[in-house]
Design a protein around this motif. Structure first.
Motif, mmCIF file in Angstrom:
data_model
loop_
_atom_site.group_PDB
_atom_site.id
_atom_site.type_symbol
_atom_site.label_atom_id
_atom_site.label_comp_id
_atom_site.label_asym_id
_atom_site.label_seq_id
_atom_site.Cartn_x
_atom_site.Cartn_y
_atom_site.Cartn_z
ATOM 1 N N THR A 225 0.841 -1.184 0.000
ATOM 2 C CA THR A 225 0.000 0.000 0.000
ATOM 3 C C THR A 225 0.885 1.244 0.000
ATOM 4 O OG1 THR A 225 -0.165 0.276 2.412
ATOM 5 C CG2 THR A 225 -1.680 -1.280 1.385
ATOM 6 N N GLY A 226 0.265 2.391 0.253
ATOM 7 C CA GLY A 226 0.983 3.651 0.347
ATOM 8 C C GLY A 226 0.340 4.507 1.423
ATOM 9 N N GLY A 227 0.291 5.816 1.159
ATOM 10 C CA GLY A 227 0.467 6.555 -0.054
ATOM 11 C C GLY A 227 0.068 5.793 -1.307
ATOM 12 N N GLU A 228 0.799 6.084 -2.350
ATOM 13 C CA GLU A 228 0.595 5.402 -3.630
ATOM 14 C C GLU A 228 1.801 4.500 -3.885
ATOM 15 O OE1 GLU A 228 -0.012 3.566 -6.832
ATOM 16 O OE2 GLU A 228 -1.635 4.641 -5.813
ATOM 17 N N PRO A 229 1.609 3.183 -3.797
ATOM 18 C CA PRO A 229 2.756 2.278 -3.901
ATOM 19 C C PRO A 229 3.480 2.327 -5.234
ATOM 20 C CG PRO A 229 0.684 1.058 -3.951
ATOM 21 C CD PRO A 229 0.347 2.458 -3.552
ATOM 22 N N LEU A 230 2.775 2.660 -6.316
ATOM 23 C CA LEU A 230 3.428 2.658 -7.622
ATOM 24 C C LEU A 230 4.325 3.873 -7.836
ATOM 25 C CD1 LEU A 230 0.627 1.145 -9.870
ATOM 26 C CD2 LEU A 230 2.726 0.058 -9.048
ATOM 27 N N LEU A 231 4.388 4.772 -6.862
ATOM 28 C CA LEU A 231 5.404 5.818 -6.910
ATOM 29 C C LEU A 231 6.770 5.281 -6.473
ATOM 30 C CD1 LEU A 231 3.512 8.899 -5.416
ATOM 31 C CD2 LEU A 231 4.100 8.492 -7.814
ATOM 32 N N ARG A 232 6.798 4.106 -5.904
ATOM 33 C CA ARG A 232 8.065 3.488 -5.493
ATOM 34 C C ARG A 232 8.710 2.838 -6.715
ATOM 35 N NH1 ARG A 232 10.134 1.836 -0.199
ATOM 36 N NH2 ARG A 232 12.266 1.197 -0.655
ATOM 37 N N PRO A 233 9.894 3.284 -7.116
ATOM 38 C CA PRO A 233 10.528 2.728 -8.321
ATOM 39 C C PRO A 233 10.770 1.221 -8.211
ATOM 40 C CG PRO A 233 11.619 4.768 -7.660
ATOM 41 C CD PRO A 233 10.671 4.397 -6.546
ATOM 42 N N LYS A 234 10.575 0.539 -9.326
ATOM 43 C CA LYS A 234 10.868 -0.888 -9.457
ATOM 44 C C LYS A 234 10.102 -1.743 -8.442
ATOM 45 C CE LYS A 234 15.453 -0.002 -11.388
ATOM 46 N NZ LYS A 234 16.918 -0.267 -11.294
ATOM 47 N N LEU A 235 8.854 -1.388 -8.216
ATOM 48 C CA LEU A 235 8.064 -2.123 -7.230
ATOM 49 C C LEU A 235 7.914 -3.597 -7.615
ATOM 50 C CD1 LEU A 235 6.474 -1.772 -4.573
ATOM 51 C CD2 LEU A 235 4.423 -1.457 -5.968
ATOM 52 N N HIS A 236 7.910 -3.885 -8.907
ATOM 53 C CA HIS A 236 7.767 -5.281 -9.334
ATOM 54 C C HIS A 236 8.916 -6.147 -8.817
ATOM 55 C CE1 HIS A 236 10.429 -3.563 -12.398
ATOM 56 N NE2 HIS A 236 10.853 -4.790 -12.622
ATOM 57 N N GLU A 237 10.077 -5.540 -8.584
ATOM 58 C CA GLU A 237 11.201 -6.312 -8.051
ATOM 59 C C GLU A 237 10.928 -6.750 -6.618
ATOM 60 O OE1 GLU A 237 14.807 -4.142 -8.542
ATOM 61 O OE2 GLU A 237 14.671 -4.101 -10.742
ATOM 62 N N LEU A 238 10.307 -5.877 -5.833
ATOM 63 C CA LEU A 238 9.916 -6.265 -4.480
ATOM 64 C C LEU A 238 8.859 -7.364 -4.534
ATOM 65 C CD1 LEU A 238 9.982 -5.899 -1.399
ATOM 66 C CD2 LEU A 238 8.243 -4.109 -1.673
ATOM 67 N N VAL A 239 7.892 -7.240 -5.428
ATOM 68 C CA VAL A 239 6.858 -8.264 -5.567
ATOM 69 C C VAL A 239 7.490 -9.624 -5.836
ATOM 70 C CG1 VAL A 239 4.939 -9.062 -7.022
ATOM 71 C CG2 VAL A 239 5.052 -6.665 -6.297
ATOM 72 N N ALA A 240 8.440 -9.678 -6.751
ATOM 73 C CA ALA A 240 9.091 -10.945 -7.093
ATOM 74 C C ALA A 240 9.795 -11.547 -5.876
ATOM 75 C CB ALA A 240 10.082 -10.726 -8.229
ATOM 76 N N ARG A 241 10.396 -10.712 -5.046
ATOM 77 C CA ARG A 241 11.094 -11.198 -3.863
ATOM 78 C C ARG A 241 10.117 -11.709 -2.804
ATOM 79 N NH1 ARG A 241 15.757 -6.609 -3.099
ATOM 80 N NH2 ARG A 241 16.120 -7.758 -1.163
ATOM 81 N N LEU A 242 9.016 -10.986 -2.604
ATOM 82 C CA LEU A 242 8.025 -11.416 -1.622
ATOM 83 C C LEU A 242 7.309 -12.687 -2.070
ATOM 84 C CD1 LEU A 242 6.456 -7.970 -0.613
ATOM 85 C CD2 LEU A 242 8.377 -9.193 0.443
ATOM 86 N N ARG A 243 7.178 -12.851 -3.367
ATOM 87 C CA ARG A 243 6.515 -14.032 -3.905
ATOM 88 C C ARG A 243 7.250 -15.318 -3.547
ATOM 89 N NH1 ARG A 243 1.619 -14.639 -5.110
ATOM 90 N NH2 ARG A 243 2.067 -15.846 -3.259
ATOM 91 N N GLN A 244 8.541 -15.219 -3.278
ATOM 92 C CA GLN A 244 9.353 -16.400 -2.985
ATOM 93 C C GLN A 244 9.350 -16.806 -1.519
ATOM 94 O OE1 GLN A 244 10.663 -18.094 -5.598
ATOM 95 N NE2 GLN A 244 9.596 -16.500 -6.776
ATOM 96 N N ILE A 245 8.674 -16.035 -0.677
ATOM 97 C CA ILE A 245 8.699 -16.327 0.757
ATOM 98 C C ILE A 245 7.788 -17.513 1.071
ATOM 99 C CG2 ILE A 245 8.161 -15.443 3.053
ATOM 100 C CD1 ILE A 245 8.876 -12.661 2.051
ATOM 101 N N ASP A 246 8.333 -18.518 1.744
ATOM 102 C CA ASP A 246 7.547 -19.674 2.151
ATOM 103 C C ASP A 246 6.419 -19.240 3.079
ATOM 104 O OD1 ASP A 246 9.221 -21.327 0.742
ATOM 105 O OD2 ASP A 246 10.375 -21.987 2.496
ATOM 106 N N GLY A 247 5.236 -19.758 2.833
ATOM 107 C CA GLY A 247 4.087 -19.473 3.680
ATOM 108 C C GLY A 247 3.205 -18.348 3.195
ATOM 109 N N ILE A 248 3.688 -17.544 2.253
ATOM 110 C CA ILE A 248 2.856 -16.452 1.718
ATOM 111 C C ILE A 248 1.981 -17.007 0.594
ATOM 112 C CG2 ILE A 248 2.849 -14.210 0.571
ATOM 113 C CD1 ILE A 248 3.748 -14.202 3.537
ATOM 114 N N THR A 249 0.690 -16.998 0.831
ATOM 115 C CA THR A 249 -0.253 -17.563 -0.133
ATOM 116 C C THR A 249 -1.024 -16.504 -0.903
ATOM 117 O OG1 THR A 249 -1.978 -17.707 1.570
ATOM 118 C CG2 THR A 249 -0.550 -19.624 1.278
ATOM 119 N N ASP A 250 -0.954 -15.258 -0.448
ATOM 120 C CA ASP A 250 -1.722 -14.200 -1.096
ATOM 121 C C ASP A 250 -0.905 -12.912 -1.074
ATOM 122 O OD1 ASP A 250 -4.356 -13.276 -2.224
ATOM 123 O OD2 ASP A 250 -4.253 -11.950 -0.498
ATOM 124 N N LEU A 251 -0.689 -12.333 -2.259
ATOM 125 C CA LEU A 251 0.123 -11.124 -2.391
ATOM 126 C C LEU A 251 -0.664 -10.115 -3.210
ATOM 127 C CD1 LEU A 251 2.776 -9.625 -1.992
ATOM 128 C CD2 LEU A 251 3.757 -10.937 -3.882
#
Length: 351
Positions: free
Chosen positions: A85-111
């Motif tokens: 979330t934010g503010g506006e999260p898409l103002l954060r540069p390269k947010l997709h890179e964070l998404v890719a990293r969080l996607r790899q966390i064991d136990g996270i079923t919903d992002l």
């Protein structure tokens, strides 16, 4: 008709972590950016957050490394859902890179992510490819002039609609929701038009009672449109029937259209508080953990992230913070009427 309203690679799985009221920790909402390109009157009014206002600088905000580390530790304590979330999260540069990293966390079923949608057209495909499951777009009206006014003179409706179309094309597996904050005498007369526009589209509008978030939005109880009133108006036009919650602690009460044209939801923090099963914690942009949307104070995690503390120390602070949690602001608001309480501003911790 009357419609009733994993663990991480470091830690072994732990028993369900429950607060003082027996509520588990399942959801973590992460504000990646305190800034926003809108100035919505119920969140960041222009009179307060104009050009003179000083936001956090890059060093003050948590880095992607720090956010990922905290999320891995939170997952070891039972968190399975993450929302950016934010503010506006898409103002954060390269947010997709964070998404890719969080996607790899064991136990996270919903992002998931909540956005005002203006920049979504540019980023929807990259976010989907990085592993984002769901998107929620804030959209308060389909009236262009009113939209422009409610966004503080900074938003263009056509850009948001284009972002929604891009999200549809990206085919997020968890779908798309809309968050519509309804204020009496402001945009309540446009709700039926918005519902009609998205009926049958697969997009789910969620109508949110105007809340007393933060300290600067000039909230008044008489500006709240109770969810029951909205549901009655929609049901009179398109008959509805209630749906069961998908999971424990779901914030929206769900209804489906009897003609099969999808569903809507209502979020009734004022008229029907849902503190009793709230499983959400919120991480601010500068690394404080808040256990309630209406909290006055948070727990500092950034200092531990930056002073050389190990993961076990961070895990213990997270664990201790949740174990002593006793928040129930919305229930107390209803029981005691409105009290003068200082609260964290919503743009720091998301909605």
């Amino acid at each position: 008709m009357s419609v009733p309203l994993a663990r991480t690679d470091v830690f072994p799985a732990s028993p369900a972590l429950k607060d003082q009221r027996g509520r588990p920790l399942h959801d973590l909402r992460i504000s990646v950016m305190d800034r926003c390109n809108f100035r919505c009157t119920y969140c960041m009014p222009e009179s307060i957050y104009g050009d003179h206002y000083t936001f956090l600088d890059n060093q003050q905000r948590l880095s992607f490394d720090e956010i990922e580390r905290l999320c891995r530790i939170a997952a070891s304590l039972g968190v399975s859902k993450l929302r950016l979330t934010g503010g506006e999260p898409l103002l954060r540069p390269k947010l997709h890179e964070l998404v890719a990293r969080l996607r790899q966390i064991d136990g996270i079923t919903d992002l998931a992510m909540t956005t005002n949608g203006v920049l979504l057209g540019r980023h929807a495909t990259a976010l989907r490819e990085a592993g984002l499951d769901r998107v929620t777009v804030s959209l308060d009206t389909l009236d262009p002039a009113l939209f422009h006014r409610m966004s503080g003179g900074r938003g263009a409706l056509d850009e948001v609609l284009a972002g929604i179309e891009a999200a549809q094309a990206a085919r997020f597996p968890g779908g798309i929701k809309l968050n519509t904050v309804v204020q009496r005498g402001v945009n309540d007369h446009t709700v039926l038009d918005l519902v009609q526009r998205f009926r049958g589209s697969g997009i789910v509008p969620r109508l949110i009672e105007y809340m007393d978030t933060g300290n600067r939005n000039d909230w008044r109880r008489d500006a709240v449109v109770p969810s029951a009133e909205l549901i009655a108006a929609i049901d009179a036009r398109w008959p509805l029937e209630p749906l069961p919650p998908r999971c424990e602690g779901e914030v929206a009460t769900r209804f489906r259209f009897r003609d099969g044209q999808g569903e809507i939801g209502v979020i009734s923090s004022i008229s029907e508080p849902f503190c009793g099963d709230c499983s959400r914690a919120r991480l601010s942009s500068e690394g404080s953990l808040y256990t309630c949307l209406f909290a006055a104070q948070g727990t500092d995690l950034r200092s531990l992230l930056r002073d050389g503390s190990n993961d076990e120390a961070l895990r213990e602070r997270l664990r201790h913070t949740w174990l002593r949690r006793n928040d129930r602001y919305s229930e107390e608001r209803r029981e005691r009427r409105l009290r003068a309480v200082r609260k964290i501003e919503m743009h720091y911790i998301g909605g």
